[in-house]
Design a protein around this motif. Structure first.
Motif, mmCIF file in Angstrom:
data_model
loop_
_atom_site.group_PDB
_atom_site.id
_atom_site.type_symbol
_atom_site.label_atom_id
_atom_site.label_comp_id
_atom_site.label_asym_id
_atom_site.label_seq_id
_atom_site.Cartn_x
_atom_site.Cartn_y
_atom_site.Cartn_z
ATOM 1 N N UNK A 61 0.825 -1.207 0.000
ATOM 2 C CA UNK A 61 0.000 0.000 0.000
ATOM 3 C C UNK A 61 0.861 1.260 0.000
ATOM 4 N N UNK A 62 1.967 1.240 0.726
ATOM 5 C CA UNK A 62 2.867 2.400 0.776
ATOM 6 C C UNK A 62 3.513 2.623 -0.587
ATOM 7 N N UNK A 63 4.086 1.570 -1.149
ATOM 8 C CA UNK A 63 4.785 1.696 -2.430
ATOM 9 C C UNK A 63 3.794 2.005 -3.548
ATOM 10 N N UNK A 64 2.653 1.349 -3.534
ATOM 11 C CA UNK A 64 1.640 1.607 -4.556
ATOM 12 C C UNK A 64 1.130 3.043 -4.451
ATOM 13 N N UNK A 65 0.997 3.542 -3.235
ATOM 14 C CA UNK A 65 0.580 4.928 -3.049
ATOM 15 C C UNK A 65 1.597 5.905 -3.616
ATOM 16 N N UNK A 66 2.875 5.602 -3.457
ATOM 17 C CA UNK A 66 3.925 6.471 -4.010
ATOM 18 C C UNK A 66 3.942 6.444 -5.532
ATOM 19 N N UNK A 67 3.744 5.271 -6.103
ATOM 20 C CA UNK A 67 3.824 5.156 -7.558
ATOM 21 C C UNK A 67 2.532 5.552 -8.273
ATOM 22 N N UNK A 68 1.435 5.656 -7.549
ATOM 23 C CA UNK A 68 0.187 6.048 -8.203
ATOM 24 C C UNK A 68 -0.259 7.458 -7.836
ATOM 25 N N UNK A 69 0.527 8.179 -7.036
ATOM 26 C CA UNK A 69 0.200 9.582 -6.783
ATOM 27 C C UNK A 69 0.580 10.399 -8.024
ATOM 28 N N UNK A 75 6.367 10.393 -13.195
ATOM 29 C CA UNK A 75 7.581 9.605 -13.436
ATOM 30 C C UNK A 75 7.305 8.487 -14.443
ATOM 31 N N UNK A 76 6.189 7.807 -14.298
ATOM 32 C CA UNK A 76 5.864 6.730 -15.229
ATOM 33 C C UNK A 76 5.544 7.259 -16.630
#
Length: 129
Positions: A61-69, A75-76
């Motif tokens: 949840x932490x990593x997914x939150x960082x990559x989907x904010x 970045x993506x």
């Protein structure tokens, strides 16, 4: 033997500025290298995301939150542009390897085509995905 023509030799192309005018062929070639390095960083982010998914739901949840904010999306999006630019650079080099389109005018147009093509393909990818 001493080099008597030391001052008459051309300057290095790495002296960008008042001594060297960057050309589309050199800029696009440098950008292919930069995008390759950037893609390595993007791949590490994806691996981090996958490892987080395999570890625990709270860490995911932490990593997914960082990559989907919004910043992760930015970045993506940039990584998608880098991927398309790198692919088009590989296609350009494959064409050159066969001995086609090696004239300077055509090479410069191919360089512009890489920048424009990567931008168009990135927008199409963002719309489809």
């Amino acid at each position: 033997m001493a080099d008597v023509n030391r001052g008459n030799r051309p300057l290095s192309p790495f002296m960008i500025g008042p001594y060297y005018r960057p050309q589309m062929t050199s800029i696009s070639s440098i950008m292919v290298r930069i995008t390759g390095i950037a893609l390595l960083g993007a791949a590490l982010l994806v691996v981090w995301w996958l490892l987080a998914a395999a570890t625990s739901s709270s860490y995911y949840d932490v990593v997914n939150g960082l990559l989907t904010c919004w910043f992760g999306d930015l970045i993506m999006f940039a990584a998608t542009w880098a991927l398309w630019f790198h692919v088009l650079g590989m296609v350009r080099h494959a064409i050159w390897d066969f001995g086609y389109c090696i004239e300077v005018a055509i090479s410069e147009k191919m360089g512009w085509g890489m920048f424009i093509g990567a931008s168009i393909l990135t927008v199409i990818t963002a719309i489809v995905v």
